[in-house]
Design an enzyme around this catalytic site. Structure first.
Site, PDB file in Angstrom:
ATOM      1  N   LYS A  90      -5.657  58.727 -91.163  1.00  8.34           N
ATOM      2  CA  LYS A  90      -6.538  57.548 -91.052  1.00  8.34           C
ATOM      3  C   LYS A  90      -7.919  57.644 -91.786  1.00  8.34           C
ATOM      4  CE  LYS A  90      -3.598  55.055 -88.577  1.00  8.34           C
ATOM      5  NZ  LYS A  90      -2.317  55.745 -88.966  1.00  8.34           N
TER       6      LYS A  90
HETATM    7  C1  LIG Z   1      -0.777  50.333 -86.423  1.00 12.39           C
HETATM    8  C2  LIG Z   1      -0.817  51.519 -85.908  1.00 12.39           C
HETATM    9  N1  LIG Z   1      -0.924  51.484 -84.634  1.00 12.39           N
HETATM   10  C3  LIG Z   1      -1.066  52.494 -83.570  1.00 12.39           C
HETATM   11  C4  LIG Z   1      -0.806  53.847 -84.192  1.00 12.39           C
HETATM   12  C5  LIG Z   1      -0.983  54.916 -83.466  1.00 12.39           C
HETATM   13  O1  LIG Z   1      -2.084  55.747 -83.558  1.00 12.39           O
HETATM   14  P1  LIG Z   1      -2.171  57.235 -83.087  1.00 12.39           P
HETATM   15  O2  LIG Z   1      -1.543  58.073 -83.708  1.00 12.39           O
HETATM   16  O3  LIG Z   1      -3.712  57.490 -83.295  1.00 12.39           O
HETATM   17  O4  LIG Z   1      -1.892  57.090 -81.821  1.00 12.39           O
HETATM   18  C6  LIG Z   1      -0.783  53.940 -85.638  1.00 12.39           C
HETATM   19  C7  LIG Z   1      -0.478  55.047 -86.305  1.00 12.39           C
HETATM   20  O5  LIG Z   1      -0.212  55.408 -87.312  1.00 12.39           O
HETATM   21  C8  LIG Z   1      -0.719  52.620 -86.381  1.00 12.39           C
HETATM   22  O6  LIG Z   1      -0.463  52.772 -87.707  1.00 12.39           O
END
Ligand SMILES: Cc1ncc(COP(=O)(O)O)c(C=O)c1O
Length: 387
Positions: free
Chosen positions: A182
């Site tokens: 990210k």
């Molecule tokens: C659109 C979206 N939502 C949620 C997530 C989940 O993030 P995390 O890995 O921090 O839980 C991601 C992760 O790539 C994502 O791309």
């Protein structure tokens, strides 16, 4: 990978002083470095209502729990998103309802959203895909008209803005990811931005529903705590915050660089039978977070995205696909029986979808090589046809 798909802008040298502090003070978990990282987040978001958590997935779970929904209530989610936006609805005992995307912006279509609203709909999880803001006033109006909670899965949208405001300004809960790929990373991590009224509840839900966090108790507070409601174990640790602290001062510069690299891609790939993401109505280029640069190879382009993938693999260049539509997964299909024909824009985008390397340290030489490789793949077709 010679040119990786993603590369976090963190080095041992940049992280060492923060990690040393996190390790040497002997605490390791949520404590002074998390507090300092959160102070930086609050400044960046322009609000005190920020709770750091262990992932965006956890943030979504907490947002849903704080939305006071009942088992069986419906939550509308776009078909083009990561599974976390969908599974968290199911895990909360709620019913996820998929809606198609807009064929140009690749975000949740507001027309499809309105068509899916039923008497049981109680919330919307919207995803500013790749960092492209949705038309936030229009989205907010729909949520208000139908009395729905508006939750933003802002995993891609740290820097996104709409009409001069950060996106959290328009939502009840905004969930951020600091996963390794990210725009701001703590390796694993996330944050929730919410209203002042929800703040204490969200903070408590992030740590077992406890009235007081351990750091407050061990650093001179009372030993006694209460459990206010059933919560989650979703606190961010000082080790993760240490990694995040390396990047707070570079966010604006890296965002600018990401947007420049996106403009270079668009320029370099212009004229090919590829589709690019359109900005939402009312959004400007700098409103985009520049998290992902996605293309979609047009149907009938003469080559497929798999041809481009093969060229990338041959040259050891990373790529990804965002996203495999939620209805395509066997575990989802078996349970929900979604009809793929209900999501024509998602299917059309997905058949050609390919995400190209994009990160602030991507060199222009590497980007030019990627552009030239894609162009040469199309030129091969032209030559073959001419022969
Ligand atoms: C659109 C979206 N939502 C949620 C997530 C989940 O993030 P995390 O890995 O921090 O839980 C991601 C992760 O790539 C994502 O791309």
């Amino acid at each position: 990978m010679r040119i990786p798909f993603s590369r976090a802008p963190v080095t041992f040298e940049s992280a060492a002083p923060f990690l040393k502090e996190a390790l040497d003070n002997g605490w390791l978990t949520t404590g002074p470095l998390t507090e300092r990282f959160n102070a930086g987040l609050k400044k960046y978001f322009g609000t005190d209502n920020v709770v750091p958590v262990s992932s965006c997935t956890a943030a979504l779970q907490i947002a849903l729990a704080a939305s006071d929904l009942k088992r069986g209530d419906e939550v509308i989610v776009p078909a083009n998103t990561f599974i976390a936006s969908f599974e968290t609805v199911e895990l909360a005992g709620l019913t996820p309802v998929l809606a198609d995307i807009d064929p140009a912006t690749w975000n949740l279509s507001l027309t499809a959203l309105e068509a899916k609203i039923s008497p049981w709909t109680k919330a919307i999880i919207a995803v500013p895909f790749a960092g492209n803001p949705l038309p936030m006033q229009a989205l907010r109006r729909i949520a208000e008209k139908h009395g729905l909670k508006l939750i933003l899965d802002n995993a891609h949208a740290l820097e996104s803005r709409y009409d001069g405001e950060p996106l959290h300004h328009y939502a009840d809960f905004s969930c951020y990811s600091f996963y390794a790929t990210k725009n701001l990373t703590t390796a694993e991590g996330g944050a929730i931005v919410c209203s002042t009224a929800d703040m204490e509840r969200v903070r408590a839900l992030s740590l077992h529903g406890m009235s007081r966090a351990a750091w407050n108790r061990y650093s001179g507070g009372s030993w006694r705590y209460d459990i206010l409601e059933t919560g989650f174990k979703a606190n961010l640790t000082d080790i993760h915050a240490a990694i995040g602290l390396t990047q707070l001062h570079t966010l604006d510069a890296y965002h600018t660089r990401r947007l420049e690299l996106m403009a270079r891609y668009r320029q370099g790939l212009a004229g090919l039978p590829l589709r690019f993401q359109a900005l939402s109505e009312g959004a400007t280029e700098s409103d985009h977070a520049g998290h992902l640069f996605c293309i979609s190879v047009a149907d009938g382009a003469g080559i497929t995205r798999e041809d481009i993938m093969a060229s990338f693999s041959e040259k050891s260049i990373g790529f990804s696909v965002h996203f495999i539509p939620i209805y395509e997964f066997s575990g989802v299909a078996a349970k929900h029986g979604f009809n793929p024909a209900d999501f024509p824009a998602t299917a059309d985008y997905f058949q050609g979808a390919l995400s190209l390397p994009l990160y602030p340290t991507l060199s222009e030489a590497a980007q030019d090589e990627i552009i030239a490789l894609i162009r040469s793949r199309f030129e091969k077709i032209v030559v073959t046809r001419a022969e």
